[in-house]
Structures are given as structure tokens and as C-alpha cells.
Design a protein around this motif. Structure first.
Motif, short mmCIF file in Angstrom:
data_model
loop_
_atom_site.label_atom_id
_atom_site.label_comp_id
_atom_site.label_asym_id
_atom_site.label_seq_id
_atom_site.Cartn_x
_atom_site.Cartn_y
_atom_site.Cartn_z
N TRP A 1 1.64 1.82 -3.36
CA TRP A 1 1.18 2.22 -4.68
C TRP A 1 0.86 3.61 -3.84
O TRP A 1 0.84 4.29 -4.64
CB TRP A 1 -0.57 1.45 -3.72
N ASN B 1 -7.44 -9.06 -3.72
CA ASN B 1 -6.68 -9.33 -4.76
C ASN B 1 -6.74 -10.16 -5.78
O ASN B 1 -5.77 -11.40 -6.23
CB ASN B 1 -4.72 -9.15 -4.54
N ASN C 1 -12.70 -0.97 -3.42
CA ASN C 1 -11.41 -1.23 -4.93
C ASN C 1 -11.93 -2.26 -5.67
O ASN C 1 -11.48 -2.89 -6.12
CB ASN C 1 -9.81 -1.07 -4.62
N TYR D 1 -11.18 -6.57 -1.02
CA TYR D 1 -10.03 -5.98 -1.27
C TYR D 1 -9.28 -5.85 -2.68
O TYR D 1 -9.06 -7.52 -2.35
CB TYR D 1 -9.81 -5.83 -0.32
N ASN D 2 -9.57 -4.81 -3.23
CA ASN D 2 -8.85 -5.22 -4.19
C ASN D 2 -9.14 -6.53 -4.83
O ASN D 2 -8.18 -6.83 -6.24
CB ASN D 2 -7.34 -5.14 -4.15
N CYS D 3 -9.98 -6.17 -6.08
CA CYS D 3 -10.52 -7.35 -6.96
C CYS D 3 -11.06 -6.63 -8.21
O CYS D 3 -11.80 -5.91 -8.27
CB CYS D 3 -11.86 -8.15 -5.71
N SER E 1 0.81 -0.87 -0.16
CA SER E 1 0.18 0.22 0.18
C SER E 1 0.37 1.19 0.26
O SER E 1 0.65 2.83 -0.65
CB SER E 1 -0.60 0.15 1.11
N SER F 1 -7.61 3.48 -0.17
CA SER F 1 -8.44 1.89 0.16
C SER F 1 -9.62 2.14 2.00
O SER F 1 -7.73 2.63 2.89
CB SER F 1 -7.85 0.33 0.38
#
Length: 516
Positions: free
Chosen positions: A11, A367, A415, A390-392, A8, A496
């Protein structure tokens, strides 16, 4: 989990550099939760005292431990051209018979590169076993589901049920318990102490069902009105401390609890048959199929139930009829990370193509990617949170992402990006009378083709915060609108919510780096 934080930070650094070069618009902050100038994560309550819950205590050991590495105790190679199910099952059973170490770990079974044809499910029913391949590409470790029937290629499952500790049940004394709190006042603390596992129980009542109008669903063939006995909710929690008549719990309340709807209770429980410390990683799971709409073949890549503190990572699933990973109702603290559900093969209609399905508690999907699914990141009926996606990403989605039916509670979609829809709504007579799909459903910095977020008639709210996509009313246009902020904002801060909450709880980094 430390890797999540470091990733993170990297990022964020990239985003800061991009912002400097492209002159991004000013940061957008929610009025409900934000990072202050002093670097604190602050929540702002509504008139009833509800706040956005802390979703950070999900996944393997609540995010407080990194996924371990077990010693390899068994190495297998594929039996060419033969059914490998018993070959692998014998190894699983052998390791299950080994003595676990002080951490409950038995060992890793390494499946060397090659193709393993398998007719039927591989069953892991003991704690401390890891099934690991040498890579998730089709030319690395590849398990191939064979045969004309539906089954999970790998099944992680304990036995038994949760059992209430007799004499431990007490009533909550507050007339209203808000969402987000970790504090419960009880009629008697009895023998409660830090470390006790407890059920926070909210009964289903006819008055509540009437007030959310789920006894008035438009009737069509197969429609079932909701009945109180089906809506007794059991939230698994752990006691952090006891002070006077007050019990402090590890994970927050994710649905309002009110005396007029039966209030709530707290009691201790045990679950001796639940297994833990099981992992599946680094392999490709694939199914044979006859045609694009084949509905009798390998159904689920990995199915988890009656298990906790387990993980699934670096898995590619191809051609399954239902999905890659399905966490069932008695799964808890499961981390599913860096997994793919690709090119599902089944009819495109109800009950098919649920790429990543969750019915358990405190689970984390992170992910992940899917293609050609219907409900790619989805919860089922009566799901007790918190849970996090998360983050998918979902590509070529044939239906919507979100709580699917019958009241999921406390899910963060953080996200999540799709070329389909994200919906949190009353589904009414759809399906068999799915009705209200959920409450305390939080979309944070998501992107979709179009989005509907509605509030139920009572018992809480749903949230769209920093969503990008076309807002539309949903299937039933006369339902109350959800709480919307920051529609189509391009610089949502923090990027996030899950990562910010995890950083705030575990410490060690200044949250102000997420506001730049």
C-alpha cells in the motif's frame, strides 16, 4: 499478521507512486507520535507524562502469531428444506469431545456449499474448534437464521468468571500513573513473575464521578446517575518482567490512575472456563425477515464472550437486526477481519444496528465493511482497552461511530471511513444517561461527514489526529475540546498508526518506508 505488514508495504509503495505522479503535498506528522529520520517510532509526552499508547498488542495472540489452519475432521452438507441446527450442533459437540493437540486444536468442521436453514443458535463452548465454509457469498456456504425471535446465529462462549488469586493483591505506589506506560511500581512484588496474568485494577470513587460530573446528569425519564460501584475497572495484563519494586506489563495503561481517585492495585487471576483457539470463517450468515423494520428475527451473526485468542474472518452477514459481530465484556484478543455487515433489518433507533460492537479487551476489528447501520464500529459501557478498529468502512450510516456510552478506555480508530459522523463526547442525558463516552480515544487518519472530539473534565484526553471532515462542537457545546492536530491534512504519515506500531514492535522492516 505478517500479511498485514506486507499489505501495508504494498500500500505504501502504491502511495509513493501516486505521490510522485500527482505531486501530493508535504507529509504531515503529528507532534505526539512520529517516525524519526532514523526510522524510530517516537512518542512525545504531555506535561503529566501521558503518551499515545501502543495499540499493537491486540487481536489473536497479540498479533504475534498468524491465524492457524486446522485439519478438517468433519464434513457436512445441508439438509435440504429442514432445520440444520441440530445437524451442525451434533458435529460441534462431537469435535468438542476429541482430544486437542499440543496447541489446543481439535479440528475444523467444513460446511460444504449450500443453504443451511437454522432455528436457534449454534453454540461453540469448547476450545480448538473451527467452523469453516466454502465461501462467504450467498451461493456458497449460507447459514439462514429462521424463526420469530432474536438470537445469535453462532455463539462462541466459555463459562465461569475471572477469579482473583487470594493473597496476591498489592497497591500501586506512584501517586500518578500516566497513560501509555508499561511500568508499575508496587508496594510488594510478592510472588509476581514473568508470565503471570494480572488485573490492573482502578476503583470507582465518588470523588472521581463528581469531578467528571456524572452525578449531575440532566434528569429525564430513565436517566441514571453514575454510581462508584459500577465503575471499578479491571484491565487484563501479563507480566513481562519484575525488577526490584517494579512490574513491567505487556499492554499499556490506557487511563490515568491517581491517588486522589483511589489509586490502583495489581493482582493475579485465573479464568479456567474461558475457551480459546476457536474460529469461524468463509461463510455467509443471513436472517429471514418480514419487513424493513422487523425486530424479531436473527439478531447477531456471531457473538463472542468468555473467549480469547479466537478469530472471525471472511464472513458476510446480511439482514441481521443488531449486527454482524458482537464481542462481549469477557472476550479478549479476538481478531475480526474481512467481515461485512450488510443491509440491517430493524427499526432505526436506539439499541438496533450496531454493526461491529466491542465490549471486550485487546480486540482487533480489521478490514470490515458495513451498510445501513447506526453505530457501525462502536464500544459499549466500561470497556477496558486497548482495542482497535483499523481500515474499516461504513456506507449509508444512520448514526455515529465511536465510543457509545459510559466510559470506554483506550480505543484506536485508524483509517475508519464513514459517510456519517464520528463522535467522542459527553452524551449527557442521551439514552439512559450515557454521559462521557470515553477517554484515550484516538482517531488517526479517519474520514467522516463531521466529527466531534471532546475531552472529559478530568482523567485524560481524546485525540483527533489527521482527521478529514467537518469539525463540530458535539451535542453539548460547552464541553472541553479534545486534542486536534492535522485537520483535513491529505498526506498523514504514517498512514496507519496501528501498522506503524506493529512494525516498530515486531521489527524486521525499516519504518522509514512509511514516511516517503
Amino acid at each position: 499478521m505478517k500479511g498485514i505488514i506486507l499489505l501495508s508495504v504494498l500500500w505504501t509503495s502504491v502511495c509513493m507512486m501516486v505521490q510522485a505522479q500527482t505531486k501530493m503535498p508535504p507529509a504531515w506528522h503529528s507532534s505526539l507520535v512520529e517516525i524519526t529520520a532514523e526510522g524510530k517510532l517516537v512518542y512525545y509526552p504531555d506535561r503529566q507524562g501521558n503518551v499515545i499508547p501502543d495499540f499493537s498488542r491486540v487481536g489473536y495472540h497479540h498479533g504475534d502469531k498468524s491465524v492457524p489452519s486446522f485439519n478438517v475432521v468433519k464434513v457436512l452438507r445441508p439438509l435440504e428444506g429442514r432445520d440444520n441446527r441440530q445437524h451442525i450442533q451434533d458435529a460441534i459437540d462431537e469435535v468438542a469431545g476429541m482430544m486437542p493437540d499440543c496447541n489446543g486444536h481439535r479440528g475444523t468442521i467444513l460446511l460444504k456449499r449450500g443453504t443451511y436453514p437454522i432455528y436457534g443458535s449454534l453454540k461453540i463452548a469448547a476450545s480448538g474448534i473451527v467452523l469453516m465454509g466454502e465461501g462467504e457469498n450467498i451461493n456458497e456456504t449460507r447459514l439462514l437464521a429462521k424463526g420469530k425471535k432474536r438470537y445469535a446465529l453462532i455463539e462462541i462462549k466459555g463459562k465461569g468468571e475471572r477469579q482473583e488469586v487470594p493473597g496476591s493483591r498489592v497497591a500501586l505506589t506512584d501517586t500518578f500513573v500516566p497513560v501509555g506506560t508499561h511500568v508499575l511500581r508496587v508496594s510488594s512484588v510478592g510472588s509476581f513473575k514473568a508470565g503471570d496474568r494480572v488485573i490492573l485494577f482502578r476503583p470507582g470513587t465518588r470523588r472521581w464521578i463528581h469531578d467528571i460530573r456524572m452525578d449531575q446528569i440532566e434528569v429525564r425519564q430513565g436517566t441514571r446517575q453514575w454510581e462508584p460501584s459500577g465503575y471499578n475497572f479491571s484491565f487484563e495484563r501479563e507480566i513481562v518482567k519484575v525488577v526490584g519494586d517494579t512490574v513491567y506489563i505487556d499492554n499499556p495503561v490506557v487511563m490515568q490512575m491517581e491517588q486522589k481517585y483511589g489509586g490502583g492495585e495489581l493482582f493475579k487471576y485465573i479464568f479456567s472456563g474461558r475457551i480459546e483457539e476457536v474460529g469461524v470463517e468463509n461463510m455467509c450468515l443471513e436472517s429471514d425477515f418480514e419487513d424493513y423494520e422487523d425486530t424479531e428475527h436473527g439478531w447477531i451473526g456471531i457473538q463472542v464472550d468468555k473467549a480469547e485468542n479466537c478469530w472471525i474472518r471472511n464472513i458476510t452477514c446480511r439482514y441481521m437486526g443488531y449486527g454482524a459481530v458482537s464481542c462481549e465484556a469477557l472476550s479478549k484478543n479476538i481478531t475480526v477481519s474481512n467481515c461485512r455487515s450488510l443491509e440491517a433489518k430493524s427499526v432505526i433507533t436506539g439499541g438496533f444496528r450496531y454493526s461491529f460492537n466491542n465490549c471486550g479487551q485487546q480486540n482487533l476489528f480489521m478490514n470490515c465493511q458495513s451498510t445501513e447501520g447506526r453505530h457501525d464500529y462502536v464500544t459499549g459501557a466500561r470497556v477496558c482497552g486497548p482495542n482497535v478498529f483499523y481500515n474499516c468502512v461504513a456506507v449509508q450510516a444512520y448514526a455515529d461511530i465511536g465510543p457509545h456510552h459510559r466510559w470506554a478506555m483506550g480505543t484506536l480508530y485508524d483509517n475508519v471511513v464513514t459517510d456519517g459522523d464520528i463522535n467522542v463526547q459527553d452524551r449527557g442525558h442521551m439514552g439512559s444517561g450515557h454521559g462521557w463516552s470515553g477517554v484515550t480515544q484516538v482517531l488517526w487518519n479517519c474520514r467522516a461527514r463531521r466529527v466531534a472530539v471532546q475531552n472529559p473534565w478530568t482523567s485524560g484526553s481524546n485525540y483527533s489526529l489527521g482527521t478529514k471532515g467537518r469539525k463540530y462542537p458535539g451535542h453539548f457545546k460547552d464541553r472541553p475540546d479534545g486534542i486536534w492536530e492535522g485537520l483535513d491534512e491529505s498526506n498523514v504519515v504514517p498512514r496507519s498508526l496501528y501498522v506503524a506500531q506493529l512494525m516498530a514492535r515486531t521489527g524486521g522492516l525499516d519504518l522509514r518506508i512509511l514516511t516517503k
